[in-house]
Every structure is written in structure tokens, then in C-alpha cells.
Design a protein around this motif. Structure first.
Motif, PDB file in Angstrom:
ATOM      1  N   VAL A 136     -24.111  25.879 -28.740  1.00  0.00           N
ATOM      2  CA  VAL A 136     -24.379  26.978 -28.571  1.00  0.00           C
ATOM      3  C   VAL A 136     -23.050  28.217 -29.149  1.00  0.00           C
ATOM      4  O   VAL A 136     -23.163  28.724 -30.186  1.00  0.00           O
ATOM      5  N   GLN A 137     -21.534  27.539 -28.404  1.00  0.00           N
ATOM      6  CA  GLN A 137     -20.618  28.679 -29.005  1.00  0.00           C
ATOM      7  C   GLN A 137     -20.343  27.805 -30.594  1.00  0.00           C
ATOM      8  O   GLN A 137     -19.851  28.664 -31.227  1.00  0.00           O
ATOM      9  N   ARG A 138     -19.672  26.303 -30.480  1.00  0.00           N
ATOM     10  CA  ARG A 138     -19.821  25.717 -31.057  1.00  0.00           C
ATOM     11  C   ARG A 138     -20.315  26.431 -32.282  1.00  0.00           C
ATOM     12  O   ARG A 138     -19.394  26.037 -33.171  1.00  0.00           O
ATOM     13  N   LEU A 139     -21.944  25.959 -32.640  1.00  0.00           N
ATOM     14  CA  LEU A 139     -21.913  26.004 -33.364  1.00  0.00           C
ATOM     15  C   LEU A 139     -21.106  27.732 -34.394  1.00  0.00           C
ATOM     16  O   LEU A 139     -21.464  27.507 -35.690  1.00  0.00           O
ATOM     17  N   ARG A 140     -21.448  28.793 -33.060  1.00  0.00           N
ATOM     18  CA  ARG A 140     -20.326  29.865 -34.097  1.00  0.00           C
ATOM     19  C   ARG A 140     -19.521  29.829 -34.561  1.00  0.00           C
ATOM     20  O   ARG A 140     -19.159  30.192 -35.431  1.00  0.00           O
ATOM     21  N   PHE A 141     -18.988  29.267 -34.055  1.00  0.00           N
ATOM     22  CA  PHE A 141     -16.973  28.698 -34.690  1.00  0.00           C
ATOM     23  C   PHE A 141     -16.875  27.573 -35.989  1.00  0.00           C
ATOM     24  O   PHE A 141     -16.049  28.188 -35.832  1.00  0.00           O
ATOM     25  N   GLU A 142     -17.581  27.146 -35.495  1.00  0.00           N
ATOM     26  CA  GLU A 142     -17.027  25.688 -35.820  1.00  0.00           C
ATOM     27  C   GLU A 142     -17.889  25.469 -37.451  1.00  0.00           C
ATOM     28  O   GLU A 142     -17.129  24.238 -37.520  1.00  0.00           O
ATOM     29  N   HIS A 143     -19.488  25.906 -36.674  1.00  0.00           N
ATOM     30  CA  HIS A 143     -19.665  25.540 -38.432  1.00  0.00           C
ATOM     31  C   HIS A 143     -20.289  27.002 -39.288  1.00  0.00           C
ATOM     32  O   HIS A 143     -21.214  27.611 -38.900  1.00  0.00           O
TER      33      HIS A 143
ATOM     34  N   GLY B 135     -14.768  25.385 -40.408  1.00  0.00           N
ATOM     35  CA  GLY B 135     -14.940  25.984 -39.093  1.00  0.00           C
ATOM     36  C   GLY B 135     -13.796  26.040 -39.047  1.00  0.00           C
ATOM     37  O   GLY B 135     -12.868  25.154 -39.277  1.00  0.00           O
ATOM     38  N   VAL B 136     -13.623  27.111 -37.452  1.00  0.00           N
ATOM     39  CA  VAL B 136     -12.303  27.049 -36.172  1.00  0.00           C
ATOM     40  C   VAL B 136     -12.721  25.880 -35.076  1.00  0.00           C
ATOM     41  O   VAL B 136     -13.816  26.240 -34.321  1.00  0.00           O
ATOM     42  N   ALA B 137     -12.300  24.522 -35.053  1.00  0.00           N
ATOM     43  CA  ALA B 137     -12.289  23.800 -33.617  1.00  0.00           C
ATOM     44  C   ALA B 137     -12.073  24.208 -32.489  1.00  0.00           C
ATOM     45  O   ALA B 137     -10.991  24.671 -32.594  1.00  0.00           O
ATOM     46  N   LEU B 138     -12.903  24.410 -31.864  1.00  0.00           N
ATOM     47  CA  LEU B 138     -12.637  24.979 -30.214  1.00  0.00           C
ATOM     48  C   LEU B 138     -12.296  23.475 -29.601  1.00  0.00           C
ATOM     49  O   LEU B 138     -12.485  22.756 -29.107  1.00  0.00           O
TER      50      LEU B 138
END
Lengths: 556, 556
Positions: free
Chosen positions: A63-70, A244-247
């Protein structure tokens, strides 16, 4: 359940065992396909897409990655990779074998993740769609309830259900009751009936009773899910062309005495039952523009420090239950903190700034519902300003040194705190108010007097007069007062402190979120702790044994 | 605590052992002077004006009588008859020795009485003034918190305190935390500090922190209390020249199998764990005017039936904890019920009508927070109309017979329900909404559709379509469906049912009252049930033994 191994919350899609994350243009699909053998502790199998903390850690990560990476993703479809079963909810054998504290902490984390799903829908233009392609029971239905739109396959066998009460003698632990009544507006008597019917309700009746939004026959399933996903995507305001911004993995060293990140250091003091947490402000001025900030990606100070704080809260909550008091200090230049805040607040229309702000909001909310006493200690050289001042406003008590430490550093600048725009709006608590509004709930004049002093460095006496801190001892009393406060805290009943804090931290209005954490969770905790559920003959322990539970029939 | 004798809630001032009720014109004084030897069960002494259920039963009786028997009273001063101590709160030895269910039920009743004090202040023109003439600790301070104005004697020793957490490892159980934060708006960090300081806070600081409204030195005490009482009385709209209505003793016969009043009959079925409650509608038409109603005094049907219902709820809640399901039936002429309702609603400006309405409101709220499953059964010959329809709307589920009983009475009129004005406003739940609004929370259209059918006798199918009842079985399925519903209820975990009902009954907004019953009580129940409080080494059990409690330090 024996001593658990230390739980680690950092993960990444390539390490997932239970979920598949796939994106195709604006549509992401999160497929739950739980590895039965992949329990986070041993002793149970994760049958029927049931989950434990390990499964939910992956969901949270996704859920976190979807917001930042996508930034391109506008609809997230949650569905099951198993035939006929969407998700059977929390694993019962795991619950039955877990100590009370583990159950409660597990429910809290799953609740936060589901709130995060709603937060993405509400504030990020990423709308969640539950494609319930088989039976969803208990926590499985609660996962669907967190989604904006629920589609149920209409095949005469698939149903949604909350079987906790009839089968296990407990309540749905992840917001089920609250979302059924307050989000989906299922009528209370139908909700009552539904929650006592282990086999659940499917088909048209589920739609009629508002338990789901639509029931779709299998032949039209894939097509209808795709259609609905596209419709939801069309409503989104996510950017067209952002990268996107890679976490990248948060760097962390961890041993028995300390947890150390780039910007946060936590010292674990087992003798006194406290954790000393020190947060470093930014070393440099912020980038000149949000585009530059985006280019720094996970290194951008507000994002980096929030990720560390998030991981620290989760680590301590789960792994260090005997450390009951967290003492927060900060270190750095308040002006730089405020400058970063300003960059974010001036760039609210930028998707990345928006994500960072809401992530900070969610992380501070995680702190609010943490069952630890929170104390803020404000000393010379600290940077409790704007976003970092929220740590002091979230604390149960705060101490600010009046003057300086005459012995150690008589020439230091006295400690100050500074209110900024970050304290006046964006970082709402789960009651819908800012921490400052909650602090001055019912005291409009007090609020105005404090807010007027925005951007002013306030020394202890001023801060105390304005009601922004609790106590302002001087050099002579300082060590003693803080020692007494923390030692005293360690001498009280941990349970009573948890209850006290859960009440005082949330003055004023209630929302679905505060109801879930305050009302539903408290009842669930009580029930979890009662012999009728957790005793040797209780329903939770007897489930699956073929023996019926033995109840003490007295109503309390 | 051994088997308690059956508790009786009916009492009268001439039988009080713990309170003195005196009136002088518009000012009443309620003096707490607890008889140490007068505990309701044996095994403890009620030292320092501490109280148990028996003390609080008298307080409840006094608060009720003041409203009905004393229309001339406009201010009620609550004070202590003991030197230096106002009230030490609930008796600790009683709490330590009580089973969990007794503690919880006791707290619920004391909460209701304190809400009743606030209700008198808000709706009856009887303002409560706490004249705290000595130390008020725990429940003693909570009693003061229920009053509109708190005066504390300023003598360097008297203080207010909430020592539950530091001394007993529990929370204040009668709304203390909620009233401190949400009514008196004490700042959260000060409230936190206050609630950990066993010795409390007195004098000017108590005023500054908003814990009390004024601190008055002893020499000016009597005069200032009289002055303040007169000021509060001057604001009241109570009538100038009304006669009181004597609350003569409710007539009741009680044995192991039945509780019988003039208008209500309850059959106790210990085999199935249920109580069958039958409420009779009025036999005759209402009096022609409210003045005539007043002349009938305690015989006036709405007052008489409310008093019986009130006593029955209290009796069953306290004495029959294993009877987990209450099944409500009514019997009589719906038109007569509506006619009585109309008389009351047309006379709202009359003090007596106002008292009856608010008493009915409070009694129905008592039902809402009762931890029993409530089922309404609507059959031919019943009178679920207006005020009595509230019983069905308060129920967790309702069943209305479609058609008639073909075998027994084929020529009967089918069962109907009728919405009246009484369902559309005056009888709010503790969430501030009517039961009808709560039922249709989030479904404006459903609410409007139902409300439009006001004063229309609705048969089962219509009532079901409108969402006013849960199920409408016909003659053939009737007995079976009701049998299954009650038997099934008896098979579930009583604790889980309590939690489920406490959540579903209160959709929508929250108020101080729902926070007290929903959030604070749930936390307190949990803590009461934890070894850290109630275990052999817990704080509650060890209090007064000279031994410190031993805590499991894990935070949950």
C-alpha cells in the motif's frame, strides 16, 4: 506461543511470500495468495488465505509503495489468487495460541493498514476496489470493507460474513462492526443478524442489505471488474507523467540496547522501562523546488525521517512491550525544519509533496494510538518546530528547560519551540482535529492566543503560559523532575496507563477511526481477555477441536 | 463476595441511611453522610463517605423525587455531612471483593445517575451545585463533575483527585476522564498529570486548571454557597406554584419465576436464559387535560409504566445476570397509547409533562445500554405505537407476524405498528439522535419514507418494506423463527454479544454520554478484568494491605 523472534517490518515486493503486486497502466492488482507454510511464527498453517502479522506486513508495504512508487496507479484491485476463497481473515490457530498483547498489537497494525487503504482512496487518488472472487469471512470481509467499492462474485456459494461472534466468541477486530454501521450504513438489526450468521450472506441480499455494492455472475466477472476499475481510475487526479520515487530499504542497525537509523536513534533502557528517542533535524537547507526534492527521492529529509519513525514505532510496539515510556528529544536547527515544512506546504498540489504530508500524518496517528506513555523533553539545541513540534504535541506530557544548563553550557541559546503552518492544519489526528485543536478543545481563546505566535521561537516561560508545554523546570530541578516523571510512570499499572492515554489523547469529536481504536478495540480487548474467549474452554481456544466452548452465561 | 442477596431499587427518603434531603424554598440540599455499617452486602465498612450500590440507589431515588415531588426546587446543592471529607468515591474493599460483573453493573448504574443529574440541570431547570466542603477523591470528584458548578473549600488540605490509576491500577469508572476533557476542557497534559497524582490538586491551581469553578475560603463558605445556589435558582424556568406529584411506592410482586407490576409482567425462564416481558397499554382514554393527568399523579399511565419499566430493568440487570435475552411484547390498544402521547406532547410547556417525557427518555436510554439481547415480538393484539414502539426500535431485532394466527384466532386484526410524533423527536438516545434516526443513519430517503407514514397502522409487510422491523414471518414459521432466534442467542458468548450490541446500537455521532458508556466503560471493563488490577497481586486487591501490587509490565 513461545518467545517470538524479533519482528522486522521492512520488506519489499521481491521478498513477498503472500501477495503479488502487478500494475498495468493506471490499474494495479494486489493478489492475495497466502503461502500456507509462511507463518511469521511457527505452529500454524495459513490455510484458506488466512493471514497473520507477516501477511499484513507485506500488505502494508504494498500500500505504501503504490503511493510513492506508482504515481500512475489510480485504482488498486484487491483480489484473491485462490479458487473460491477471497480471504478467511486472521488465522484462528495463530490467535488462539497468541498471548493477549500479541493479539491486540496485531489488530492495531491491521487496523492501521486498512485505515491507510481508505486514506489512499480519500487523499491520493488511488481508489481501492475489492474484487471478492470467493468467500470473504471475518478479517477477509473487513479487508473488503476498507475498500471504496465491493464487488462479490455471484455464484451461489460465495458470501461475505463476520463469523467471529458465532464461531469464536469474539468481535471482528479490524473495524468490521464500525464500517458496517457507520460507513456502509447497514441497518442495525440487519447488521446484528448478519454478524451472528456464520455462513454469511451472498448474492442479491448482500447488495440489498448494503453489505456489498454489486454481485456479479462469474461469466461477466473479469469484464465487470476491469470496467469498474477503469471507471474509478477515470475519477482520479493522480499526475499523468510523474516518475515514482523508489522506497529503497531504510538503513537500520538494531541490537538489544539501541536502534539506529540515519536520522533517529533510540536507546533502550530496560532497567527503567523507557526508550530515549532522539530525532535529528535536517542538516542542510531544503532543495530549491519540489522537483529537486523528488529527485532526492527517499533521501529527502521529511520522507526519510518519517520512514524511520514509522519503522521505529512498529519495531518498539511489537518487539519491546516492556518498555512503557518513550521519551522524545530532537536535535538541530528549527529554521531548517520550518524551511522543509514550507517547501512541502507550498507544493501541496504536487503529488509527491502530498504523499509525504499524508504519510507524516499517518505516522503521527500511529504514535497517537500507541499504548506507551509519550514524553517530550525540550532542551537547548533541539528543533521542536513545525512538523517536529508535533512530537511534543502528541506527547502525554512535555518538559521545556527554562533557561540553559548553567554548568554544561551557560552560553547556549535557551530551548525554544516554534509553531508553524504545519501545526495548523495538514497533520490531523484521527478525530479530524489537529493536535493543537485537540489540545485547546473547548478553549477557543487559548487556541487563538497560541496560533497568533506562529513562527516565533518561544522560550519555556512563554510556551508554558500559552499552554503549549506542560512544565518548564529550570536547570536546578530539571534532571530530578524528568527522572521522577519517568520513574513514576514505570511504577503504574501498564493497563491503566493504556486506558488513560486512550481516553485523554482524543478529546472532542469522534470519527470512524477513533471509534475503531477507542470503542471497538476496547471492547475487543476486553473480550479477548475473558475466559469465554481465551480461557481453556473458551470459544477461541476450542475452535476447530470439535468441542463446543463452555460459557459462563453471566452477562456483564 | 458471596452470593448477593437480591437487590431492591425501590426506596424512599424516610428509609435513607446515607443521604439527607432537605428543601428550603427553591434550594434543596442533598447531604451525603454515609453510614459506615450500612453496606448493601457485608464484608466492608463505608468509611470516609465512600459508597456502594446501596448508597447510590438512595441518590438515584432522591434525584428522581426532586424532579417530580419538588417542582419548586431550582438548585440542588450536593454536599457532605462529614468533616473534611466530601466523598472518597466507590468503596475499594467492596470493589476488590466484587466479581467482575458486579463491578461493571455498579459502574453502569452510578453512571446513569450522574447522567440523570446532568439531565435535570439541562432539561428540568434543577441545577446541581457541588459544594465540595472537603476532599473529593475518585468517584467523589466524579460526582462533583456531574454538577454544573463545582465549589471547593480552600483550606490548604481539601483537594479534588482521581487517584484510581496511581493507587488502584484502574480508571475512574463514572465518567471522570471524559468529563475532565470533554466537559470541563482541562488540557490533556494537565489532565494526564492530575490523574496520576494521588493527592490531587486543590486551591487556586484547581481553578486555574479548570478542575473546579471556584475555591472559597472557609470563612466565606456558607455564605458563598448560598449566594451561588440563589444565582443558579434565579436562572430556572421551574413553575412558581405547582404542586408536586408524590412518587408512591411502585407495587410489585417478585419471586424466582416472575416479576409482576400493575402494567408489566416479566416471566423468568431460567432454562432458556430469557425473560418474557409483557407491557400493557392504557386501559382507558387519557385524561382531558394535563392538569387532570397531574391530579392522577403516580397513577398516570405513562408515568406508572415508566416507573415499572425502570425498576424492572434495574432488577433484572442486577439480580438476573444469567438471563441474557429479553423478549418484549405489548398488549392493548395502539390508539390509546397514541392518545396519551399526544396529551404529553401537546403539554410540553407543562412541568409535569416535561418530567414524564424526560423520564421516559432516560429509561429507554437505560435499556439501550443494558447488556442483554433485546428482541421485540409484535403479535395481534399488541400496541407497538408511539412511545411503546420505542421498545421495538430499541431492540436488536424485531419480529412482526404477517397475517394472523390461523389456528388460534383467524378473525383477529393483524398485528400492526404505528409511528407517532413520539418517535420523531423527544425520545433521543444518548447519541443525540432518535432511535428512528439511528436506525436510518446514512439513509435519509429511508428515514423520510418511514416518517411519512406517521399515524398509519402498518402491517408486517409494509413495516418490513419500510425497514421498521427486522423479520415478518407468517403463522407457519412464527414459533420456529422466534424459538431459533432466542435459543441461538443463548448459545453465543455472552461477552461477545455485549460487545456487539454496544457497537451496533450506537451508529452515528458520539456524545459525552456515548463516550462514557462506549469508550471509557469498555476500557475500564478491560482493566477491571486484567490481573494487574483484579489478580491476587493486582493493585485493586492489594490496596490497603501495605503490600505493593506486582505488575506484568508488558504494554498491551
Amino acid at each position: 506461543m513461545p518467545d517470538q523472534p524479533r519482528v522486522e517490518f521492512r520488506t519489499a515486493p521481491e521478498r513477498y511470500r503472500h501477495w503479488r503486486l502487478a500494475t498495468e497502466g493506471p490499474i494495479a492488482t494486489l493478489t492475495m495468495d497466502v503461502d500456507e507454510q509462511g507463518g511469521i511464527v511457527s505452529g500454524y498453517e495459513l490455510k484458506l488465505n488466512s493471514y497473520d502479522l507477516g501477511v499484513d506486513i507485506e500488505l502494508y508495504d504494498a500500500v505504501q509503495r503504490l503511493r510513492f512508487e506508482h504515481p500512475e496507479v489510480r485504482t488498486v484491485v484487491i483480489t484473491s489468487g485462490k479458487p473460491k476463497i477471497f480471504c478467511a481473515g486472521a488465522n484462528i490457530r495463530m490467535l488462539a495460541a497468541s498471548p493477549h498483547g500479541w493479539k491486540v498489537n496485531f489488530c492495531k497494525f491491521t487496523n492501521e493498514t486498512r485505515n491507510g487503504i481508505e486514506d489512499a482512496t480519500a487523499h491520493s487518488g488511488q481508489t481501492y476496489l475489492a474484487a471478492v472472487n470467493g468467500t470473504a469471512s471475518g478479517g477477509g470481509y473487513e479487508l473488503a470493507l476498507a475498500c471504496e467499492h465491493i464487488m462479490l462474485i455471484d455464484d451461489r456459494s460465495s458470501a461475505v460474513s463476520l463469523p467471529e461472534l458465532p464461531l469464536l466468541g469474539v468481535l471482528p477486530g479490524t473495524g468490521g462492526l464500525t464500517r458496517v454501521s457507520d460507513k456502509r450504513h447497514v441497518r442495525r438489526d440487519l447488521a446484528d443478524y448478519f454478524s451472528t450468521r456464520a455462513e454469511g450472506i451472498g448474492g442479491k441480499k448482500a447488495v440489498q442489505w448494503r453489505l456489498v455494492d454489486e454481485a456479479v455472475p462469474r461469466p461477466r466477472w473479469d469484464e465487470t471488474v476491469a470496467e469498474r476499475a477503469a471507471e474509478l481510475a477515470a475519477r482520479s487526479g493522480r499526475p499523468q507523467d510523474a516518475e515514482g520515487v523508489a522506497l529503497t530499504e531504510v538503513s537500520k542497525t538494531r541490537d538489544d540496547d539501541a536502534i539506529t537509523y540515519d536520522h533517529i536513534e533510540a536507546k533502550l533502557d530496560r532497567d527503567t522501562g523507557k526508550v530515549d528517542i532522539s530525532v535529528k533535524g535536517p542538516q542542510n537547507d531544503p532543495p530549491a523546488s519540489i522537483a529537486e526534492a523528488e529527485a532526492r527521492s527517499a533521501e529527502f529529509w521529511p520522507l526519510a525521517v518519517t520512514r524511520e519513525l514509522d519503522d521505529l514505532i512498529l519495531d518498539l510496539r511489537t518487539n519491546e512491550t516492556e518498555l512503557g515510556t518513550w521519551v522524545f528529544r530532537t536535535q538541530g536547527d528549527p529554521a531548517k525544519v520550518l524551511a522543509y515544512d514550507e517547501l512541502l506546504l507550498n507544493s501541496k498540489d504536487n503529488w509527491f509533496a502530498n504523499e509525504v504530508l499524508h504519510y507524516l500524518k499517518r505516522t503521527l496517528r500511529r504514535l497517537d494510538v500507541t499504548s506507551r506513555s509519550l514524553i517530550a523533553v525540550i532542551e537547548p539545541g533541539s528543533c521542536f518546530a513545525g512538523s517536529l513540534l508535533e512530537l511534543a504535541l502528541a506527547a502525554d506530557r512535555s518538559f521545556q528547560l527554562a533557561g540553559v544548563f548553567e554548568d554544561k553550557n551557560p552560553d547556549a541559546e535557551p530551548a525554544t519551540i516554534t509553531l508553524g503552518d504545519m501545526n495548523l492544519g495538514p497533520l490531523t489526528m484521527s478525530n479530524g482535529l489537529t493536535r493543537l485543536q485537540t489540545r485547546f478543545w473547548g478553549d477557543e481563546a487559548g487556541y487563538e492566543a497560541a496560533a497568533k505566535r506562529k513562527n516565533e521561537a518561544l522560550e519555556a516561560e512563554d510556551a508554558a503560559d500559552l499552554g503549549l508545554i506542560t512544565f518548564a523546570p529550570d536547570d536546578i530541578d530539571w534532571d530530578e523532575e524528568i527522572r521522577i516523571a519517568t520513574e513514576e510512570r514505570a511504577s503504574f499499572s501498564p493497563d491503566a496507563l493504556t486506558g488513560l492515554e486512550a481516553n485523554y489523547r482524543f478529546a472532542g469529536p469522534e470519527t470512524m477511526e477513533t471509534k475503531i481504536f477507542g470503542r471497538l478495540s476496547a471492547w475487543q480487548n476486553w473480550i479477548f481477555n475473558r475466559p469465554n474467549a481465551a480461557g481453556p474452554d473458551g470459544a477461541l481456544r476450542r475452535f476447530g477441536t470439535g468441542q463446543r466452548a463452555v460459557f459462563d452465561r453471566k452477562r456483564v
